[in-house]
Design an enzyme around this catalytic site. Structure first.
Site, short mmCIF file in Angstrom:
data_model
loop_
_atom_site.label_atom_id
_atom_site.label_comp_id
_atom_site.label_asym_id
_atom_site.label_seq_id
_atom_site.Cartn_x
_atom_site.Cartn_y
_atom_site.Cartn_z
N LYS A 1 -45.29 -4.20 8.73
CA LYS A 1 -45.34 -5.10 7.58
C LYS A 1 -44.00 -5.09 6.86
CE LYS A 1 -47.81 -5.30 3.22
NZ LYS A 1 -48.75 -4.65 2.37
N LYS B 1 -44.36 0.32 7.00
CA LYS B 1 -44.37 -0.65 5.90
C LYS B 1 -43.05 -0.51 5.15
CE LYS B 1 -46.66 -1.88 1.61
NZ LYS B 1 -47.90 -1.86 0.86
#
Ligand code: PBG
Length: 330
Positions: free
Chosen positions: A254, A196
Site C-alpha cells: 500500500k 505500508k
C-alpha cells in the site's frame, strides 16, 4: 523484405486478443473499503472522494447486500469514532458494543457469505490521530501491539473473518495471532499491511475519518516512525518476511499504482496471497480528472485495477469496487 515474426498478428481482433490475454480482472478480486458512522439512515459524502460516503450501520448493510449481488464478497471496515470516545489507550476499539463490533455483527447477520475484514489500528480511536499509543512524545510500540491484540480478539468475537492490521508496529502479527489462537479463533485470518508506506496519498481517507495526526510539538506529526520510507524497496521484503514468520495469511502492499514495482518484487518473494490497496488519493486523482472530462472513467478504472493485478496482486482494495463490478458484469 520478409518479416517472419510479427507481434501484431496476435492483436488483429478482439477474439484473438482475448485468447492470448494474460491477466483477467474479476469481481472475486475486489474488496470494498467502507466508512461507517453512528446514526440511522444517515449518509454523508466524503470530501475529495466523489461517490464515496460515510454511512450509518443500516445503510452500510444495504450497501453490502447490493455489492454481494454484484459479486463483491469482501469488505474492509473503518469507523468514524466520535471525538468523545477517543483517548490515548484505544479502549473503545475493544468495546463489545462499539461501532465496529455492531457493524461486523450486522453485516454477518444480513449477508453471512460476506468476508468481513475490520481494520485493526488505533488512529480512528486516538486523540492524537496516531496508529499507536503515545508516551513521552514517541509511539510506544509494545504497548500498542497489546492493544491491537485485544482489538483483534474483540473483532473476532463480533464475527470478523479476517483481521486487517494497518498500523505498521513491529511484532503485531505475532501477538495478534497468539491472542486469536488463545481465544479459540484459529480460523480467523490476518491480512497484514506488511509493506505500508508513509504516503501523501492517504489524505482523503484521513478527512473521511477525521483521523489525521494532530500537530503537536511533542509528537511526530507524520507517521514516518512506523510507516515505510517511500525511497526504499528492499526494506519491503524485510517487512514481508517478518510478517509471514509471525503468521500472516495475506500480505498487503500500500499504496497501489505508484508502488507496483514493490508488488512485483513481493510477488517473486512469496507464494502467499497478495493484496494491494488502491488508496484514497489514487481514487481522488482519478475522479478529479474524470470530473474535468480529462479521463474516461470506466476505461481508467478497469485499466488501473487490471494493471495492479498484472503486477502480482491477488486481490485489490478499492473504492471503485462497486462500479468496477458493474462494469465487469456488463
Ligand atoms: C490508518 C489507515 C490509513 C489508511 C488505511 N488505514 C491512513 C493512514 O495510515 O494514515 C489509508 C487508506 C486510504 O488512503 O485509502 N491505519
Amino acid at each position: 523484405m520478409i518479416i517472419y515474426s510479427r507481434n501484431r498478428r496476435m492483436r488483429v481482433n478482439d477474439s484473438v486478443r482475448r485468447l492470448v490475454r494474460e491477466t483477467r480482472l474479476a469481481t472475486d478480486d475486489l474488496v470494498l473499503p467502507l466508512f461507517v458512522m453512528e446514526g440511522n439512515n444517515r449518509e454523508e459524502p466524503v470530501t475529495a472522494m466523489p461517490g464515496v460516503f460515510r454511512r450509518s450501520i443500516d445503510l452500510t448493510v444495504k450497501e453490502c447486500k447490493e455489492i454481494y449481488e454484484l459479486g463483491v464478497k469482501a469488505v474492509n471496515l473503518y469507523m468514524k469514532v466520535s471525538e468523545s470516545l477517543k483517548d490515548n489507550t484505544g479502549k473503545e476499539a475493544w468495546n463489545p458494543d462499539g461501532l465496529m463490533q455492531k457493524t461486523i455483527k450486522a453485516i454477518k447477520d444480513a449477508v453471512p457469505g460476506m468476508i468481513v475484514m475490520p481494520d485493526a489500528a488505533l488512529d480512528p480511536y486516538s486523540i492524537y490521530g496516531h496508529d499507536g499509543i503515545v508516551r513521552n512524545g514517541i509511539i510506544d510500540n509494545d504497548a500498542t501491539i497489546e492493544a491491537l491484540a485485544r482489538m483483534a480478539v474483540s473483532q473476532a468475537e463480533a464475527g470478523a473473518d479476517i483481521i486487517a492490521p494497518s498500523d505498521m508496529m513491529d511484532g503485531r502479527i505475532g501477538v495478534m495471532r497468539e491472542a486469536l489462537e488463545e481465544s479459540g479463533f484459529s480460523n480467523v485470518g490476518i491480512l497484514s499491511y506488511a509493506a505500508k508506506y508513509a504516503s501523501s496519498f492517504y489524505g482523503p481517507f484521513r478527512f473521511a475519518l477525521d483521523s489525521a495526526p494532530k500537530a503537536d510539538i511533542e509528537i511526530p506529526e507524520d507517521k514516518q516512525t512506523y510507516q515505510m520510507d517511500f525511497h526504499n524497496s528492499r526494506e519491503a521484503l524485510n517487512e514481508v518476511y517478518k510478517d509471514i514468520d509471525e503468521g500472516a495469511d495475506i500480505i498487503m502492499i500500500k499504496p497501489g499504482l505508484p508502488y507496483l514495482d514493490i508488488v512485483s518484487k513481493v510477488r517473486e518473494a512469496t507464494d502467499l496471497p497478495i493484496a494491494v490497496y488502491h488508496v484514497s488519493g489514487e481514487y481522488a486523482m482519478l475522479k478529479a480528472a474524470v470530473q474535468n472530462g480529462w479521463l474516461d472513467n470506466d476505461k481508467a478504472v478497469l485499466e488501473s485495477l487490471t494493471c495492479i493485478k498484472r503486477a502480482g496482486a491477488d486481490m485489490i482494495f478499492t473504492y471503485t469496487a462497486k462500479e468496477a463490478a458493474m462494469l465487469l458484469n456488463r
